[in-house]
Motif scaffolding. Structure first.
Motif, PDB file in Angstrom:
ATOM      1  N   THR A   5     -16.634 -41.818  29.700  1.00 26.91           N
ATOM      2  CA  THR A   5     -15.278 -41.412  30.097  1.00 26.91           C
ATOM      3  C   THR A   5     -14.230 -41.786  29.059  1.00 26.91           C
ATOM      4  OG1 THR A   5     -15.146 -43.455  31.421  1.00 26.91           O
ATOM      5  CG2 THR A   5     -15.736 -41.404  32.570  1.00 26.91           C
ATOM      6  N   ASP A   6     -14.629 -42.607  28.078  1.00 28.41           N
ATOM      7  CA  ASP A   6     -13.712 -42.877  26.964  1.00 28.41           C
ATOM      8  C   ASP A   6     -13.587 -41.649  26.066  1.00 28.41           C
ATOM      9  OD1 ASP A   6     -13.298 -45.479  27.804  1.00 28.41           O
ATOM     10  OD2 ASP A   6     -14.968 -46.266  26.603  1.00 28.41           O
ATOM     11  N   ILE A   7     -14.594 -40.765  26.126  1.00 27.49           N
ATOM     12  CA  ILE A   7     -14.602 -39.568  25.287  1.00 27.49           C
ATOM     13  C   ILE A   7     -14.104 -38.353  26.061  1.00 27.49           C
ATOM     14  CG2 ILE A   7     -16.050 -38.026  23.904  1.00 27.49           C
ATOM     15  CD1 ILE A   7     -18.009 -40.373  23.586  1.00 27.49           C
ATOM     16  N   VAL A   8     -14.651 -38.173  27.252  1.00 21.66           N
ATOM     17  CA  VAL A   8     -14.323 -36.997  28.043  1.00 21.66           C
ATOM     18  C   VAL A   8     -14.558 -37.303  29.509  1.00 21.66           C
ATOM     19  CG1 VAL A   8     -16.670 -36.056  27.857  1.00 21.66           C
ATOM     20  CG2 VAL A   8     -14.741 -34.515  28.298  1.00 21.66           C
ATOM     21  N   LYS A   9     -13.776 -36.691  30.362  1.00 21.90           N
ATOM     22  CA  LYS A   9     -13.984 -36.846  31.797  1.00 21.90           C
ATOM     23  C   LYS A   9     -13.576 -35.562  32.506  1.00 21.90           C
ATOM     24  CE  LYS A   9      -9.456 -38.818  32.994  1.00 21.90           C
ATOM     25  NZ  LYS A   9      -8.772 -39.924  33.717  1.00 21.90           N
ATOM     26  N   SER A  10     -14.195 -35.338  33.640  1.00 20.00           N
ATOM     27  CA  SER A  10     -13.870 -34.150  34.424  1.00 20.00           C
ATOM     28  C   SER A  10     -12.535 -34.353  35.134  1.00 20.00           C
ATOM     29  CB  SER A  10     -14.964 -33.887  35.467  1.00 20.00           C
ATOM     30  OG  SER A  10     -16.207 -33.652  34.845  1.00 20.00           O
ATOM     31  N   SER A  56     -13.451 -27.862  32.240  1.00 26.45           N
ATOM     32  CA  SER A  56     -13.511 -29.307  32.013  1.00 26.45           C
ATOM     33  C   SER A  56     -14.863 -29.867  32.417  1.00 26.45           C
ATOM     34  CB  SER A  56     -12.395 -29.993  32.800  1.00 26.45           C
ATOM     35  OG  SER A  56     -12.560 -31.398  32.816  1.00 26.45           O
ATOM     36  N   GLN A  57     -15.387 -29.404  33.559  1.00 24.13           N
ATOM     37  CA  GLN A  57     -16.687 -29.884  34.018  1.00 24.13           C
ATOM     38  C   GLN A  57     -17.800 -29.439  33.080  1.00 24.13           C
ATOM     39  OE1 GLN A  57     -17.370 -31.979  36.814  1.00 24.13           O
ATOM     40  NE2 GLN A  57     -19.243 -32.060  35.588  1.00 24.13           N
ATOM     41  N   SER A  58     -17.707 -28.206  32.573  1.00 22.12           N
ATOM     42  CA  SER A  58     -18.712 -27.706  31.633  1.00 22.12           C
ATOM     43  C   SER A  58     -18.737 -28.544  30.361  1.00 22.12           C
ATOM     44  CB  SER A  58     -18.427 -26.242  31.284  1.00 22.12           C
ATOM     45  OG  SER A  58     -18.570 -25.417  32.416  1.00 22.12           O
ATOM     46  N   ILE A  59     -17.560 -28.894  29.861  1.00 16.61           N
ATOM     47  CA  ILE A  59     -17.474 -29.721  28.658  1.00 16.61           C
ATOM     48  C   ILE A  59     -18.086 -31.096  28.921  1.00 16.61           C
ATOM     49  CG2 ILE A  59     -15.891 -30.901  27.087  1.00 16.61           C
ATOM     50  CD1 ILE A  59     -14.001 -28.486  27.430  1.00 16.61           C
ATOM     51  N   THR A  60     -17.764 -31.661  30.085  1.00 16.22           N
ATOM     52  CA  THR A  60     -18.331 -32.962  30.454  1.00 16.22           C
ATOM     53  C   THR A  60     -19.842 -32.908  30.530  1.00 16.22           C
ATOM     54  OG1 THR A  60     -16.333 -33.553  31.706  1.00 16.22           O
ATOM     55  CG2 THR A  60     -18.348 -34.775  32.209  1.00 16.22           C
ATOM     56  N   ASN A  61     -20.358 -31.830  31.130  1.00 16.06           N
ATOM     57  CA  ASN A  61     -21.812 -31.682  31.254  1.00 16.06           C
ATOM     58  C   ASN A  61     -22.475 -31.581  29.885  1.00 16.06           C
ATOM     59  OD1 ASN A  61     -21.547 -31.700  34.026  1.00 16.06           O
ATOM     60  ND2 ASN A  61     -21.656 -29.476  34.237  1.00 16.06           N
ATOM     61  N   MET A  62     -21.861 -30.827  28.978  1.00 20.38           N
ATOM     62  CA  MET A  62     -22.436 -30.662  27.647  1.00 20.38           C
ATOM     63  C   MET A  62     -22.430 -31.971  26.866  1.00 20.38           C
ATOM     64  SD  MET A  62     -21.256 -26.874  26.333  1.00 20.38           S
ATOM     65  CE  MET A  62     -19.516 -27.049  26.750  1.00 20.38           C
TER      66      MET A  62
END
Length: 216
Positions: A5-10, A56-62
């Protein structure tokens, strides 16, 4: 210690919606007049929020799929294959041998794959377990003199569960009956009396993420 979550989060659609509505107000848009749910601008704002949240969720999943600790589902399976050359274990169908027995008054039958369905005895359809034949053969009534023989008095067919999973690995002592009706025929119980286990291929549930991560 850094975490994902420091990088990306939904971000949820509600969070995006509230943020967009606040920006509308800051820009002087009269959002208080959007009282109807079918208001075009209100609808567009909400739909835009959902689309951005999905992205946003797709990016988090990837991003998650690039780390063993965070990867799940299809992302984890791709990661395991690409980084460790490990394939996940898919769900398997139970299959095994079921004996059909003919009575003296029964006609002769020639079965083709998919023609016969057997299953457990229950009044609850949600717990019933069904199996369909994948091999065929001819079954005639038993001989007038002498014991029954294969094709004359009984017939062993291979059946497969209608769905994958370990719950179809039922023991020999489970009572089965014919779900497709044939005059003068019934299922042997125990299911296959010559063997301790009628199953030739065990059914299995799809491998869990935890198990695949452990193997990696």
């Amino acid at each position: 210690m850094s975490v994902l979550t420091d990088i990306v989060k939904s971000i949820s659609s509600s969070e995006y919606f509230n943020d967009l509505m606040q920006k509308h107000k800051t820009n002087g848009v009269p959002t208080s007049a959007w009282k109807s749910l079918v208001n075009t601008l209100l609808s567009l704002t909400w739909e835009l929020s959902k689309k951005i949240s999905d992205l946003s969720q797709s990016i988090t999943n990837m991003v998650s799929a690039a780390f063993l600790d965070y990867a799940t589902g299809d992302g984890l399976r791709l990661f395991a294959k690409s980084q460790y050359q490990i394939d996940y274990n898919p769900a398997q169908f139970t299959s095994g041998i079921v004996r059909l027995i003919s009575t003296a008054s029964a006609p002769s039958y020639t079965f083709v794959p998919g023609q016969v369905t057997v299953g457990t005895q229950t009044t609850d359809a949600s717990t019933q377990k069904l199996y369909v034949n994948v091999t065929g053969g001819t079954l005639a009534p038993p001989p007038m003199i002498g014991p029954p023989t294969p094709g004359n008095g009984y017939l062993d067919l291979t059946f497969i569960a209608i769905a994958p999973g370990s719950k179809y690995n039922i023991p020999n002592q489970t009572t089965l009956d014919l779900k497709t009706s044939f005059v003068g025929l019934f299922v042997s119980n125990p299911i296959y009396p010559l063997l301790d286990n009628w199953i030739t291929q065990q059914g299995a549930d799809i491998e869990s993420d935890e198990s695949l991560k452990s193997r990696c």
